[in-house]
Design a protein around this motif. Structure first.
Motif, PDB file in Angstrom:
ATOM      1  N   LYS A 480       0.868  -1.268  -0.071  1.00 43.34           N
ATOM      2  CA  LYS A 480       0.067   0.104  -0.033  1.00 43.34           C
ATOM      3  C   LYS A 480       0.808   1.284   0.050  1.00 43.34           C
ATOM      4  O   LYS A 480       0.525   2.250  -0.898  1.00 43.34           O
ATOM      5  N   TYR A 481       1.842   1.341   0.873  1.00 43.91           N
ATOM      6  CA  TYR A 481       2.813   2.516   0.980  1.00 43.91           C
ATOM      7  C   TYR A 481       3.627   2.674  -0.352  1.00 43.91           C
ATOM      8  O   TYR A 481       3.706   3.878  -0.827  1.00 43.91           O
ATOM      9  N   ILE A 482       4.038   1.544  -1.076  1.00 44.89           N
ATOM     10  CA  ILE A 482       5.034   1.710  -1.957  1.00 44.89           C
ATOM     11  C   ILE A 482       4.132   2.142  -3.414  1.00 44.89           C
ATOM     12  O   ILE A 482       4.467   3.279  -3.869  1.00 44.89           O
ATOM     13  N   TYR A 483       2.640   1.583  -3.652  1.00 42.83           N
ATOM     14  CA  TYR A 483       1.939   2.111  -4.679  1.00 42.83           C
ATOM     15  C   TYR A 483       1.310   3.500  -4.333  1.00 42.83           C
ATOM     16  O   TYR A 483       1.058   4.123  -5.384  1.00 42.83           O
ATOM     17  N   ASN A 484       1.020   3.582  -2.999  1.00 36.95           N
ATOM     18  CA  ASN A 484       0.533   5.242  -2.907  1.00 36.95           C
ATOM     19  C   ASN A 484       1.714   6.068  -3.438  1.00 36.95           C
ATOM     20  O   ASN A 484       1.406   7.308  -3.758  1.00 36.95           O
TER      21      ASN A 484
END
Length: 858
Positions: A480-484
Motif C-alpha cells: 500500500k505504501y509503495i503504490y501510494n
C-alpha cells in the motif's frame, strides 16, 4: 537531402543561437568556464578540469585513468564514484559588474550532490542532477579575484544511509553485477540522477559526478525577464491567436513597457504598459499572427519556426529582452472507444499521423562529450530515415536545449518521458518535493518547443508492479505504501505540474499502459512488445502481436567490425572473449543472437561474418515489425523501435552504433518508414500487396509485381494502375502463390514489387521471399562496381549476374553510404552515393563488398 547527408560526415561546430536569452541586452551574462581545476578530496594535487564536464572525463584528459571504453577497463574504474571530489576556479570581477543592483549565479546542471562555496562562504547545497539552481551572490562577491569551489559528494556513499533508513529494498532492474560493485539497484532509486549511469542492459556502469551544464554569473538593474511561455489560444489557416505569459523579476516598483515582435517579418505584434512590483511578476500579453505558416512533422510539410522577441523597456532604455522560437501547430492524443478497445494516436494540425521512429537514449555515458555536431548527426539521421518521432526514454536525461532545437528544425516530434524507469521510488517529503521542482524546471524549459508532443510519467513501472512479480514481494502494508507513493508521483505531482506549467499537451502516466493508471493490455493504449527477443518468439510474431501504438520492441546486434576494433585487440575477436562479453550487457544477449541465427541463417564462418550476419538478421526482424505495424493502420498508429543510438561501443538493440555509424537496421528503417510503402504479405495461399501512404492527398500510381529467378529470369509480371489513398493502408492486389510461382521452386526466386508515380518516378520498392534466408539456394554472385566523382563524394553503380543478398559495402576511411545491406537483383542496377568530405585514393580497391553467401562456412 544531399545537404543533410553530407553534414552527417562534416565535423563543424554548430550552436543554435535562436538569439540567446540576453544577447544585446543590458543584462550581463558571463559563463564561468575558465581556470577550473579538480582533485580528489583529501589529496594535495590539483589537476586541470574542463567545465562543463565530469570527473571521469577530466581524469581521462589528464591521463590519470585509461580509456573507460577500451577492453575491460570499466571494471578497474569503479572506485571513482566511491570518493568525493572538488572543483575550484578563480574569476575576476570589475567594479562595473559589481555596481549592478542584482547579481546571481546560475548553475544549469550539477551532478548531483554538491556543496557550493563562494569566497569561503557556503552558498548552496544541491541534490538533483535534473534541476537548475539560482542564487543571489552580490554580498559574497568582491572586486578582483573571486574563488568558487564546488564539493561533489559520492552518490554511492550519500545514498547508502537512505537505504539503511528505509529498512528494505524497493524494486529496480538496473543492477549491473558484472562490475562486482554494490547492488546499485538498491541505491540508485534515491538519487535524482540519470538512472542509466548505474548500468543498464546496453550500457556501462559509470556513476558520474561533475558540473555537467554551464555556470553563469548574471548582473542586472531594474528588472529581468525570467521566463516566457507562448500559448496558442486558437489556430486556423487565417489566424493564430496567441498569449505570452511572461515572468519578470523586478528590483524596483515602477512602470515599464512590454513589446512583442515577430522577428521573421520584423513586425510589431503587441505593446503594453505594465506596472511591476518588487519581486516576481506575472504578465500576459495577447497577440495575433495573420495567415500563419504551420509547423509539420517530417515528411508532411514545412517546419516553419517563428522567432518571437519580447522586450522590456523603460522610458528611455532597453531593460531586457528574450526570444523564443515557436512552431504553430496543434498536437492532440486521441483516445476513443472502439470495437477493439481504446485508440491511441496523434492528430497533428487536425490530421491523424502515423508515428514512425525510435526510442532515444543519451548518446554518451559521459554527457559533456556529446558535441553540437554529434547532436546534429543524430537528429539528421532520424530525419533522413524518414522518422517523425523520437521517444526520450525515462532512464536517461531531460536532453540539452540543442536536442529539442534540432527536433523543431527537422520535424521530429518528441515523446518526452520524465526521468523514472523500471523502479519504485521513496516517498519521503524531501524526495517528492525534489521531484516536483525537477518537473517544474524541465516543463518550463521545454514547453515552447513545437516538437514536444507528449509528457509521459515513466518507463514500464505500471506494468512492472502488476506483471513482473514486484508486488507479491511485499507485505500488504508495504504494498500500500509503495503504490501510494507511485500514485503520488505519477498520478498527482507530475500531471499537476504539466497542467499548471504547460496545459497544452496530454500527460500519459506510464509507458506502456492501457489507460490512466492501468497496466497495458491488448487493444488499448501503448504497448511494449518483447515476445521477440525476451520471449524467444519468432520474427513472424511481429506480424501477429499488434497494438494501437507500439512504443517499444527490438532485437540486438553487434556494431560493425570497424567499431569493434576500436575497443579490442585481435586476441579479443571471439564472441565469447572476456572483452566482447564486457561489451554485451544483456545476460542472455549472445545466446539469444545465436538461437535466432539458427532459426534464420546459416552458421557464419568467422568472427567478422558473425558481426555482419547479426546486423543483417536484426534488420530482417525489424523490417517485418515496421511493415506489419504500418499495414495495420489505423488500428495501429505508431511504431517506435528500441533503440536509435548507443552511449558507448556495445552489442545492443541500436540502429546506429556509438560512433553514429548506421547498422543494417537503420537502412531498413529508412526504407520501411518512407512516405509510400509497398508491402507484400502472405495470407494463407495468397500474397496481398499493401500500399501504405502518409501523404495528405490521393496519388495516382502504377503497381508492378514481378517474380524473378535468382539468375535474373523473369517468371511472372503483372502491372495495374492504382489510386493510392491518402493517409491509409490498403491491399491493392491479391495473387495466389500458385499463380506467382507456377512450377518454379520457391527457394530460388523472389517477388519484386514496385510502385511508380505517373511520371515514372519510383515511389517504393520491396522484395519478398517465400523461404527463410538459410533455405535460399544462393550462388556466388559476380558484383561489378562503377565509381564516379561527385561534389559530395562518389557515385557508385553496382550490377550482378546472380542475386546478391544483403550486399554490404565497407570502407576503413570515414564515409556514409546512402544505401547499404540491400539485395542486388540481376538486370536491376543499383545506384547509391558515398558521402565523404575527403578525397580517397584507389577507392575502387578500398571499398569492400560482400553478400550473404560470403558469410557461409565453405
Amino acid at each position: 537531402m544531399k545537404k543533410i547527408i553530407l553534414s552527417l560526415l562534416q565535423s563543424f561546430l554548430l550552436f543554435f543561437t535562436s538569439v540567446s536569452a540576453e544577447e544585446n541586452s543590458p543584462v550581463i551574462k558571463n559563463e564561468i568556464k575558465l581556470n577550473w581545476q579538480f582533485r580528489q578530496v583529501g589529496t594535495a594535487i590539483w589537476h586541470k578540469a574542463t567545465v562543463p564536464g565530469c570527473v571521469h572525463t577530466d581524469l581521462l584528459a589528464d591521463s590519470l585513468i585509461k580509456d573507460p571504453f577500451y577492453r575491460t577497463n570499466e571494471k578497474d574504474l569503479q572506485w571513482i564514484d566511491k570518493v568525493d571530489w572538488e572543483y575550484e576556479t578563480v574569476f575576476n570581477l570589475d567594479g562595473e559588474i559589481l555596481g549592478h543592483e542584482k547579481i546571481e549565479l546560475e548553475f544549469m546542471g550539477l551532478d548531483t550532490y554538491t556543496d557550493i562555496f563562494l569566497n569561503g562562504e557556503k552558498l548552496l547545497k544541491t541534490d538533483n542532477m535534473f534541476r537548475e539552481w539560482k542564487v543571489e551572490c552580490k554580498r559574497q562577491l568582491k572586486q578582483g579575484e573571486n574563488r568558487l569551489r564546488i564539493l561533489l559528494h559520492s552518490p554511492v556513499k550519500t545514498d547508502i544511509p537512505k537505504l539503511e533508513k528505509l529498512g528494505y529494498q524497493l524494486p529496480a532492474i538496473n543492477d549491473q553485477s558484472e562490475t562486482g560493485q554494490l547492488d546499485d539497484q538498491k541505491i540508485s532509486i534515491f538519487a535524482r540522477k540519470a538512472p542509466y549511469h548505474y548500468g543498464w542492459d546496453w550500457g556501462p556502469r559509470f556513476v558520474t559526478s561533475g558540473i555537467w551544464r554551464p555556470i553563469y554569473i548574471k548582473a542586472w538593474n531594474n528588472a529581468k525577464i525570467e521566463n516566457i511561455q507562448i500559448i496558442q489560444s486558437s489556430l486556423t489557416k487565417e489566424l493564430a491567436s496567441l498569449r505570452a505569459n511572461i515572468e519578470i523579476n523586478s528590483a524596483v516598483e515602477d512602470s515599464f513597457f512590454l513589446r512583442v515582435v515577430n522577428k521573421n517579418e520584423n513586425a510589431m505584434l503587441a505593446e503594453k504598459e505594465i506596472k511591476l512590483s518588487k519581486g516576481e511578476n506575472k504578465i500576459s500579453v495577447f497577440f495575433e499572427i495573420k495567415d500563419p505558416k504551420f509547423w509539420w512533422p517530417n515528411g508532411l510539410g514545412e517546419q516553419y519556426l517563428y522567432e518571437i522577441e519580447t522586450s522590456l523597456l523603460g522610458l528611455k532604455e532597453l531593460i531586457d529582452k528574450k526570444s523564443e522560437n515557436i512552431g504553430l501547430r496543434t498536437v492532440k492524443l486521441v483516445r476513443e472507444k472502439d470495437h477493439s478497445g481504446t485508440s491511441f494516436y496523434f492528430k497533428v494540425n487536425g490530421q491523424p499521423v502515423f508515428m514512425k521512429g525510435a526510442n532515444y537514449i543519451p548518446s554518451d555515458i559521459f554527457l559533456n562529450r556529446v558535441s553540437p555536431a554529434e547532436y546534429e548527426k543524430l537528429i539528421q539521421s532520424a530525419a533522413l530515415a524518414n522518422m517523425n518521432m523520437l521517444r526520450v526514454w525515462g532512464g536517461g536525461i531531460y536532453e540539452n536545449d540543442i536536442f529539442y532545437d534540432l527536433c523543431d528544425r527537422y520535424g521530429i516530434l518528441v515523446w518526452q518521458d520524465f526521468m523514472f524507469a523500471c523502479s519504485m521510488y521513496p516517498g519521503d517529503a524531501a524526495f517528492l518535493e525534489s521531484v516536483k521542482q525537477e518537473a517544474i524546471d524541465n516543463v518550463k524549459r521545454l514547453r515552447n518547443h513545437a516538437s514536444i508532443a507528449l509528457w509521459c510519467g515513466n518507463n514500464e513501472i505500471e506494468d512492472a508492479w502488476t506483471g513482473w512479480g514486484w508486488k507479491p514481494r511485499y507485505s500488504l502494508e508495504k504494498q500500500k505504501y509503495i503504490y501510494n507513493t507511485y500514485k503520488e508521483i505519477f498520478l498527482n505531482i507530475l500531471p499537476t505540474v504539466c497542467k499548471d506549467y504547460d496545459g497544452t499537451r496530454y500527460y500519459w502516466p506510464s509507458s506502456p499502459s492501457s489507460d490512466y493508471g492501468r497496466a497495458s493490455k491488448a487493444g488499448s493504449g501503448d504497448t511494449h512488445y518483447w515476445g521477440v527477443w525476451h520471449g524467444k518468439e519468432p520474427f513472424e510474431n511481429f506480424q501477429k502481436k499488434l497494438g494501437r501504438f507500439i512504443s517499444e520492441y527490438g532485437f540486438q546486434s553487434f556494431p560493425e567490425f570497424k567499431t569493434v576494433k576500436s575497443y579490442t585487440l585481435p586476441e579479443d575477436w571471439d564472441i565469447e572473449s572476456d572483452v566482447m562479453a564486457a561489451h554485451q550487457r544483456s545476460g542472455i544477449g549472445n545466446l539469444r543472437i545465436r538461437d535466432y541465427m539458427k532459426m534464420y541463417y546459416k552458421t557464419p564462418k568467422d568472427f567478422q561474418s558473425f558481426l555482419y550476419t547479426g546486423q543483417v538478421m536484426q534488420g530482417y526482424g525489424i523490417k517485418q515489425a515496421i511493415e506489419a505495424h504500418r499495414r495495420s493502420m489505423p488500428y495501429c498508429m505508431g511504431t517506435l523501435f528500441w533503440q536509435l543510438d548507443d552511449c558507448w561501443p556495445v552489442a545492443s538493440w541500436s540502429s546506429m552504433d556509438y560512433y553514429k555509424r548506421w547498422k543494417a537496421m537503420q537502412y531498413v528503417a529508412k526504407k520501411a518508414y518512407q512516405p509510400f510503402l509497398i508491402s507484400p504479405s502472405e495470407s494463407g495461399d495468397n500474397v496481398n500487396f499493401y500500399i501504405v501512404s502518409d501523404k495528405r492527398q490521393d496519388t495516382e500510381a502504377q503497381l508492378t509485381v514481378q517474380v524473378i529467378g535468382f539468375s535474373g529470369k523473369e517468371l511472372f509480371i503483372r502491372k495495374i494502375p492504382v489510386t493510392v489513398r491518402s493517409n491509409a493502408s490498403l491491399s491493392y492486389l491479391s495473387l495466389s502463390k500458385k499463380e506467382l510461382l507456377g512450377q518454379n521452386k520457391s527457394d530460388s526466386l523472389l517477388i519484386y514489387a514496385l510502385l511508380n508515380g505517373t511520371n515514372g518516378e519510383m515511389l517504393s520498392e520491396n522484395i519478398m521471399y517465400l523461404r527463410q534466408p538459410k533455405d535460399l539456394s544462393l550462388e556466388k554472385p559476380e558484383i561489378k562496381m562503377q565509381i564516379g566523382k561527385t561534389t559530395n563524394g562518389y557515385s557508385i553503380e553496382l550490377s550482378t549476374n546472380e542475386l546478391a543478398k544483403d550486399v554490404y559495402l565497407s570502407l576503413e576511411e570515414e564515409g556514409f553510404f546512402t544505401d547499404n545491406y540491400f539485395d542486388l537483383i540481376p538486370g536491376k542496377a543499383k545506384k547509391l552515393e558515398l558521402i565523404t568530405a575527403n578525397e580517397i585514393g584507389d577507392i575502387e580497391k578500398k571499398i569492400k563488398i560482400i553478400s550473404l553467401i560470403d558469410s557461409y562456412l565453405q
